[in-house]
Design a protein around this motif. Structure first.
Motif, mmCIF file in Angstrom:
data_model
loop_
_atom_site.group_PDB
_atom_site.id
_atom_site.type_symbol
_atom_site.label_atom_id
_atom_site.label_comp_id
_atom_site.label_asym_id
_atom_site.label_seq_id
_atom_site.Cartn_x
_atom_site.Cartn_y
_atom_site.Cartn_z
ATOM 1 N N ALA A 88 0.796 -1.224 0.000
ATOM 2 C CA ALA A 88 0.000 0.000 0.000
ATOM 3 C C ALA A 88 0.831 1.277 0.000
ATOM 4 O O ALA A 88 0.344 2.328 -0.437
ATOM 5 C CB ALA A 88 -0.949 0.006 1.197
ATOM 6 N N ALA A 89 2.063 1.232 0.477
ATOM 7 C CA ALA A 89 2.871 2.456 0.546
ATOM 8 C C ALA A 89 2.992 3.124 -0.820
ATOM 9 O O ALA A 89 3.059 4.360 -0.913
ATOM 10 C CB ALA A 89 4.261 2.145 1.102
ATOM 11 N N THR A 90 3.021 2.328 -1.876
ATOM 12 C CA THR A 90 3.187 2.875 -3.220
ATOM 13 C C THR A 90 2.056 3.816 -3.578
ATOM 14 O O THR A 90 2.282 4.895 -4.152
ATOM 15 C CB THR A 90 3.277 1.734 -4.256
ATOM 16 O OG1 THR A 90 4.237 0.775 -3.813
ATOM 17 C CG2 THR A 90 3.678 2.263 -5.615
ATOM 18 N N HIS A 118 -7.127 -1.793 -5.306
ATOM 19 C CA HIS A 118 -8.353 -1.135 -5.762
ATOM 20 C C HIS A 118 -9.566 -1.552 -4.934
ATOM 21 O O HIS A 118 -10.622 -0.913 -5.032
ATOM 22 C CB HIS A 118 -8.594 -1.406 -7.256
ATOM 23 C CG HIS A 118 -9.179 -2.739 -7.559
ATOM 24 N ND1 HIS A 118 -8.412 -3.887 -7.712
ATOM 25 C CD2 HIS A 118 -10.467 -3.141 -7.754
ATOM 26 C CE1 HIS A 118 -9.189 -4.910 -7.991
ATOM 27 N NE2 HIS A 118 -10.446 -4.490 -8.024
ATOM 28 N N LEU A 119 -9.425 -2.606 -4.112
ATOM 29 C CA LEU A 119 -10.510 -3.024 -3.226
ATOM 30 C C LEU A 119 -10.263 -2.634 -1.763
ATOM 31 O O LEU A 119 -11.079 -2.926 -0.900
ATOM 32 C CB LEU A 119 -10.725 -4.541 -3.331
ATOM 33 C CG LEU A 119 -11.260 -5.044 -4.672
ATOM 34 C CD1 LEU A 119 -11.406 -6.559 -4.647
ATOM 35 C CD2 LEU A 119 -12.591 -4.372 -5.015
ATOM 36 N N GLN A 120 -9.135 -1.998 -1.500
ATOM 37 C CA GLN A 120 -8.886 -1.497 -0.153
ATOM 38 C C GLN A 120 -9.799 -0.300 0.112
ATOM 39 O O GLN A 120 -9.978 0.566 -0.754
ATOM 40 C CB GLN A 120 -7.418 -1.074 0.004
ATOM 41 C CG GLN A 120 -6.419 -2.208 -0.125
ATOM 42 C CD GLN A 120 -6.334 -3.066 1.131
ATOM 43 O OE1 GLN A 120 -7.012 -2.820 2.124
ATOM 44 N NE2 GLN A 120 -5.485 -4.088 1.075
ATOM 45 N N LYS A 121 -10.338 -0.233 1.302
ATOM 46 C CA LYS A 121 -11.305 0.823 1.631
ATOM 47 C C LYS A 121 -10.737 2.210 1.370
ATOM 48 O O LYS A 121 -11.425 3.109 0.864
ATOM 49 C CB LYS A 121 -11.740 0.692 3.099
ATOM 50 C CG LYS A 121 -12.833 1.655 3.518
ATOM 51 C CD LYS A 121 -13.256 1.392 4.962
ATOM 52 C CE LYS A 121 -14.348 2.343 5.406
ATOM 53 N NZ LYS A 121 -14.759 2.093 6.817
ATOM 54 N N ALA A 122 -9.465 2.403 1.696
ATOM 55 C CA ALA A 122 -8.852 3.726 1.567
ATOM 56 C C ALA A 122 -8.696 4.161 0.110
ATOM 57 O O ALA A 122 -8.653 5.369 -0.172
ATOM 58 C CB ALA A 122 -7.491 3.739 2.258
#
Length: 386
Positions: free
Chosen positions: A88-90, A332-336
């Motif tokens: 996610a850092a990217t 793309h499916l992460q809530k954030a």
């Protein structure tokens, strides 16, 4: 058999203790804890190793990526294309800077960003591409740089997992990953191929003006004390971590070769199994060839077919074999980072990989007995549940 670990930092440290300890002690004796001689020494040595003009150390790999984007002067609303299948850092830093992340699918063999998907995603708002050298394998940089030149885009290499890898260009020359794009970032998190004993990171570039800008950003925007010329952050690699990294840097090629040797043994054990796809080099050569320096195996990741991956994870854990699933949820499916712009049809590979990949222990201290136990356990489970 000694205890199997996902990453054996204790074993690695024991072999270089006589080099690391005096290097740390030198910092303690000098009390030059911030921007001391060890930081500058490591910077110069890493520049020479990578063949890059400028290394700017910073506090961690996430900062490195954010600062690289700040240095390029990207503005809120600018679109930045990167891979859906990565940590996610990217994408996190893209969002933090109020840029617009554009996630695209990855190649089913290399797991790296799909160049065709990049081209389809380019719009007039696109300003940069962030290829990730995922799991230690060099992305298709010639094609990416061609796209960037065609569309006047920046390329920011996320080299957090790929330090030490060589990219073989079409013309037969080689360049270290991190020295190809306009700017690059890396992480020195302890488990990385070149890791410190805390947090650390760095930015790389061959652009003199960009390097100057970035050096100000990492230090509160200062080039002269109390003169703040640009908006900056406080992100510095401390001298103790630099001392550790400088002691380990001469061993990096040996470490990467140890990882490749372990990968070869894994792949030989799984060879031709109909339910297991093993990792390959960038050119998908047969196995892991003797000159396979395009992959430094930060992770050794299998792609399974018709196997209950989660049941295998549980079985390995029961056998005291650590493993990892990198990554269980697409970005793309992460809530954030969910966005109505995204179409599931555009992420077929990523959506499959999150269900089928598993990473086995990979580090410099793996021995044959451990590898045999790990591979036998995996094969017995898969063959016994066919």
């Amino acid at each position: 058999m000694k205890k199997i670990q996902m990453v054996d930092l204790q074993g690695q440290y024991a072999k270089i203790k006589d080099v690391v300890d005096p290097s740390i002690q030198e910092v303690m004796d000098s009390a030059a804890f911030i921007n001391g001689p060890k930081v500058h020494q490591f910077q110069k040595n890493l520049e020479e190793y990578l063949g890059v003009k400028h290394v700017i150390p910073c506090a961690n790999g996430t900062d490195a990526l954010q600062i690289a984007m700040m240095g390029l002067g990207l503005k809120p609303g600018d679109e930045v294309i990167t891979a859906d299948f990565t940590f996610a850092a990217t994408v996190e830093v893209i969002a933090l800077l109020q840029l617009t992340p554009v996630l695209v699918d990855v190649d089913p063999v290399t797991f790296n960003i799909d160049v065709d998907a990049i081209e389809k995603a380019i719009t007039p708002k696109t300003k940069a591409i962030v290829p990730v050298h995922l799991f230690g394998l060099a992305a298709d940089m010639d094609a990416i740089m061609d796209l960037a030149k065609k569309h006047n885009l920046y390329v920011i290499e996320d080299n957090a997992q790929g330090i030490g890898a060589d990219y073989l260009h079409r013309d037969g020359t080689k360049t270290k990953t991190g020295a190809i794009g306009h700017v690059a970032s890396t992480s020195f998190f302890p488990s990385k191929n070149l890791g410190c004993y805390g947090d650390g990171g760095a930015i790389f570039t061959n652009d003199d003006d960009l390097a100057h800008t970035i050096r100000g950003i990492v230090n509160h925007g200062m080039y002269k004390r109390y003169h703040h010329d640009v908006v900056g952050v406080n992100s510095r690699l401390d001298s103790i971590q630099a001392a550790v990294l400088d002691a380990k840097l001469p061993h990096l090629d040996t470490y990467n070769e140890a990882r490749r040797n372990a990968a070869r043994k894994y792949s030989e054990a799984f060879k031709d199994h109909p339910k297991i796809t093993v990792p390959t080099g960038r050119t998908a050569c047969e196995g892991i060839c003797g000159t396979c320096d395009c992959h430094v195996f930060h992770q050794y990741t299998l792609n399974l077919k018709d196997v209950d991956r989660d049941a295998l994870v549980a079985h390995l854990q029961e056998q005291n074999i650590p493993c990892g699933v990198y990554y269980p949820i697409p970005l793309h499916l992460q809530k954030a980072y969910a966005d109505e712009r995204y179409n599931e049809e555009d992420f077929k590979v990523t959506n499959q990989l999150v269900q089928s990949v598993i990473s086995l222990p990979m580090h410099t201290e793996l021995d044959d007995e451990q590898i045999e136990f790990i591979t036998t356990t995996v094969l017995n489970f898969i063959d016994g549940n066919s």
